[in-house]
Design an enzyme around this catalytic site. Structure first.
Site, PDB file in Angstrom:
ATOM      1  N   ASN B  11       0.912  -1.153   0.000  1.00  0.00           N
ATOM      2  CA  ASN B  11       0.000   0.000   0.000  1.00  0.00           C
ATOM      3  C   ASN B  11       0.949   1.200   0.000  1.00  0.00           C
ATOM      4  O   ASN B  11       1.695   1.412   0.959  1.00  0.00           O
ATOM      5  CB  ASN B  11      -0.816  -0.056   1.289  1.00  0.00           C
ATOM      6  CG  ASN B  11      -2.108   0.716   1.294  1.00  0.00           C
ATOM      7  OD1 ASN B  11      -2.742   0.787   2.332  1.00  0.00           O
ATOM      8  ND2 ASN B  11      -2.518   1.286   0.182  1.00  0.00           N
ATOM      9  N   ASN B  77      -6.695  10.661  -0.234  1.00  0.00           N
ATOM     10  CA  ASN B  77      -6.841   9.570  -1.207  1.00  0.00           C
ATOM     11  C   ASN B  77      -6.232   9.970  -2.548  1.00  0.00           C
ATOM     12  O   ASN B  77      -5.959  11.148  -2.790  1.00  0.00           O
ATOM     13  CB  ASN B  77      -8.319   9.232  -1.388  1.00  0.00           C
ATOM     14  CG  ASN B  77      -8.933   8.660  -0.130  1.00  0.00           C
ATOM     15  OD1 ASN B  77      -8.390   7.740   0.476  1.00  0.00           O
ATOM     16  ND2 ASN B  77     -10.067   9.227   0.283  1.00  0.00           N
ATOM     17  N   CYS B  86      -5.506   5.434   7.947  1.00  0.00           N
ATOM     18  CA  CYS B  86      -5.021   4.349   7.099  1.00  0.00           C
ATOM     19  C   CYS B  86      -3.913   3.678   7.883  1.00  0.00           C
ATOM     20  O   CYS B  86      -2.894   4.299   8.172  1.00  0.00           O
ATOM     21  CB  CYS B  86      -4.505   4.908   5.776  1.00  0.00           C
ATOM     22  SG  CYS B  86      -3.669   3.676   4.774  1.00  0.00           S
ATOM     23  N   ASN B  88      -1.832   1.185   7.141  1.00  0.00           N
ATOM     24  CA  ASN B  88      -0.555   1.043   6.434  1.00  0.00           C
ATOM     25  C   ASN B  88       0.117   2.407   6.288  1.00  0.00           C
ATOM     26  O   ASN B  88       1.339   2.530   6.421  1.00  0.00           O
ATOM     27  CB  ASN B  88      -0.784   0.413   5.061  1.00  0.00           C
ATOM     28  CG  ASN B  88      -1.212  -1.051   5.153  1.00  0.00           C
ATOM     29  OD1 ASN B  88      -0.729  -1.801   5.997  1.00  0.00           O
ATOM     30  ND2 ASN B  88      -2.132  -1.459   4.292  1.00  0.00           N
ATOM     31  N   ARG B 209     -13.511  -0.212  -1.180  1.00  0.00           N
ATOM     32  CA  ARG B 209     -14.510   0.757  -1.641  1.00  0.00           C
ATOM     33  C   ARG B 209     -13.804   1.929  -2.319  1.00  0.00           C
ATOM     34  O   ARG B 209     -12.951   2.582  -1.720  1.00  0.00           O
ATOM     35  CB  ARG B 209     -15.246   1.235  -0.380  1.00  0.00           C
ATOM     36  CG  ARG B 209     -16.309   2.242  -0.562  1.00  0.00           C
ATOM     37  CD  ARG B 209     -17.032   2.507   0.756  1.00  0.00           C
ATOM     38  NE  ARG B 209     -16.139   2.944   1.831  1.00  0.00           N
ATOM     39  CZ  ARG B 209     -16.541   3.616   2.910  1.00  0.00           C
ATOM     40  NH1 ARG B 209     -17.800   3.914   3.070  1.00  0.00           N
ATOM     41  NH2 ARG B 209     -15.684   3.966   3.855  1.00  0.00           N
ATOM     42  N   CYS B 217      -4.798  -3.712   2.914  1.00  0.00           N
ATOM     43  CA  CYS B 217      -5.744  -2.769   3.507  1.00  0.00           C
ATOM     44  C   CYS B 217      -5.683  -2.986   5.012  1.00  0.00           C
ATOM     45  O   CYS B 217      -5.998  -4.086   5.491  1.00  0.00           O
ATOM     46  CB  CYS B 217      -7.146  -3.026   2.965  1.00  0.00           C
ATOM     47  SG  CYS B 217      -8.456  -2.097   3.802  1.00  0.00           S
TER      48      CYS B 217
END
Lengths: 285, 285
Positions: B11, B77, B86, B88, B209, B217
Site C-alpha cells: 500500500n 486519497n 489508514c 498502512n 470501496r 488494507c
C-alpha cells in the site's frame, strides 16, 4: 543511487544517471525499481551512460552508433530484460540529458541498441526522434475479445499488426492478449486498433507484446500511421505525410517512412531524487 | 516540492514534508502526484505537518488529538479527497518521521482525523499502530462475480464485510465492485474474502470501496482477523489473540479488539526527492 522519473504520453520511465558506467543493474533490481507499489514504478529503466563507458565490445560500440553518439540509452524493460529501442523513452532520455546539462540541443545523436538515433528539440518544446524504417508485409489477423480483426502486418524494427476500424476504438476488447497466427508472428506482435478521426489524424489503442494495454507506444504509433497512410493510398506512392496519432496518454505526430520514420511528442521530467539505501539493500536481492 | 515515497505491504504513499503547513494541496495536484504514469504514483498522499501548523480550528485540533500529538497525518486519497485513517499509511508516516529525525521512537503519538494514534517501533523493525475499536454487526451478503458470499458485517471506523471461505481466496472474482444491499451498507463497504490457513493465521484478499482490488488494507486486515476470531469462537469471549494476516502485498499481524485493535507490519521508505518545478507548474492545474 540517484534517479529521475519522466514520461512521454504516459509511457513512464525511471532514469538512472550513470555517466561513468559504474552501476550494477541486475534484472531483479530493475524489476524492483519498476514495481509500481513496492518500488518507484515505471514501464522501464533508462540508464544514462556515456557510450565509451558502457562496457560495450568494439562491435557493439559500432552497432549502437558509438562513433557518433556520446550517450547510450541502455533501456531495460520493467522485468529487467534488455530492449532495443523505445520512441517515447528516447524523447524522455533526450529531455533528461539537456535538462541536467549533460548535452545540448537542439540536435542530439543518442546511441541505442537499434543504432544511433537523432533527437531534435522543436520550437514548441516537443521532441522529434528518428524511428528507423517501417515496412508493410501484407495482411494479417488478430482475434481480440473473441472477434477477428484484419490489419496490416508492419515492421518498425519490432512486429506489429495495425487494424484500421470503421467503429470507435473503445469498442475493442484489448484486455486479453491478442490471438495471432504463430506462423505469421513467430515472436508475437504488438496489436494496434485505430480509426481515422480527421484529416491525417487517427486515434489508436494498443496491446503491447509482453506489457498488455499501455497508455502509449512509439513504434505502435508509427505502425498506426503506416496503416492509415496505406488505407489512404499514400504509403504506396511513397508520400511522407505527417499524421497526428491520438493515444490514450496524449498526442503524438508521426511521419511514417520506408527509410526513416519520425515521431514527435512531449517528454516530461516529473521528479528527481535518490533511492533509499535501506530499500536498495533489500531490493537488489 | 520535496517528497518521499514509501509503502507498507504494497500500500504505497507519496509523503510530502510540510512541517510548517505552507503547502497548498488542491485535489487536482494530489491526483496528479498519485497518477502512476504521468506523476509519481501512489495510493494516496501523506502530508507531514506539525499539528499546531496544520491550520485546524480549535475543535478539530482537539479531535485529531492535537494535545498529545506533535505531528498530524494529513491523509489524502489518490483522487485528492480527505481520508480519516489508514493503518498502512500510519506506519509509513511513523517510519518517515523517525528516519528523518523529526521524531524519536520507540513510541510516538500521531494525530489523525480518527483521533490520536500510538505507533510503536518493534525490536524487529516492524511498527505496531492502534486501529481503534472493531465492532461486529451480524451477518451480511455480497455478490462477487455473480456468486453470493455470506460474511460478518464489521466496523473498523469504516464499514466492512468479511467473508470466511472454505476454499482458496484466489477462486473469488474481485474484479468488479461487490454488489451489496444498500439498506445494510448505505455508504458501501470494503469486502474481504479470507481463509484460515493455519493456527491463528489467515490469508485474505480485499476489494476496497472506491479503489478496487489492492495489495493490502489495514482496516481490512483487522476486519479479517475479527471474522476469523468470531468463527473460532474467540471474539465472543473477548479473547484478544494475535492473528497473522497474509495479504497480497505481504504479512501483517492483527490483535483485534472491541476497544483498541492493533496492527503490526513493515513500513519501507523507497526513495526521497524533489518534484520537478516544470512538472509542478502544469500539474497544479
Amino acid at each position: 543511487m540517484r534517479f529521475a522519473k519522466g514520461h512521454g504520453t504516459g509511457n513512464d520511465f525511471v532514469i538512472l544517471p550513470d555517466p561513468d558506467g559504474r552501476l550494477e543493474l541486475p534484472a531483479a533490481l530493475v524489476a524492483a525499481i519498476c514495481d509500481r507499489t513496492a518500488g518507484l514504478g515505471g514501464d522501464g529503466v533508462l540508464r544514462v551512460v556515456r557510450t565509451a563507458a558502457a562496457g560495450l565490445g568494439a562491435a557493439e560500440f559500432e552497432s549502437v552508433g558509438g562513433g557518433s553518439a556520446d550517450w547510450f540509452m541502455d533501456y531495460r524493460n520493467a522485468d529487467g530484460s534488455l530492449a532495443e529501442m523505445c520512441g517515447n523513452g528516447l524523447r524522455v532520455y533526450a529531455r533528461y540529458l539537456v535538462d541536467v546539462g549533460l548535452a545540448a540541443g537542439p540536435e542530439l545523436v543518442i546511441g541505442t541498441r537499434a543504432g544511433p538515433r537523432l533527437a531534435t528539440f522543436e520550437a514548441d518544446g516537443q521532441i522529434t526522434v528518428q524511428m528507423g524504417p517501417a515496412q508493410v508485409h501484407g495482411l494479417g489477423l488478430a482475434t481480440l475479445g473473441g472477434r477477428a480483426y484484419q490489419g496490416q502486418v508492419i515492421s518498425v524494427g519490432n512486429p506489429h499488426l495495425a487494424c484500421v476500424l470503421d467503429e470507435p476504438v473503445e469498442t475493442v476488447d484489448l484486455t486479453a492478449a491478442p490471438v495471432l497466427d504463430p506462423a505469421q508472428f513467430p515472436a508475437g506482435a504488438n496489436v494496434e486498433v485505430l480509426r481515422v478521426t480527421g484529416e491525417h489524424r487517427v486515434q489508436m489503442r494498443v496491446h503491447e507484446r509482453g506489457s498488455g494495454v499501455t497508455m502509449s507506444c512509439g513504434t505502435g504509433a508509427v505502425a498506426a500511421a503506416v496503416a492509415a497512410a496505406a488505407a489512404a493510398g499514400e504509403w504506396q506512392h511513397g508520400a511522407e505525410r505527417r499524421w497526428e496519432v491520438q493515444v490514450p496518454g496524449g498526442l503524438l505526430a508521426v511521419t511514417p517512412s520506408a527509410t526513416a520514420s519520425l515521431l514527435t511528442g512531449p517528454a516530461v521530467i516529473v521528479a528527481t531524487g535518490e533511492l533509499a539505501a535501506g530499500w536498495l539493500a533489500t531490493a537488489a536481492g
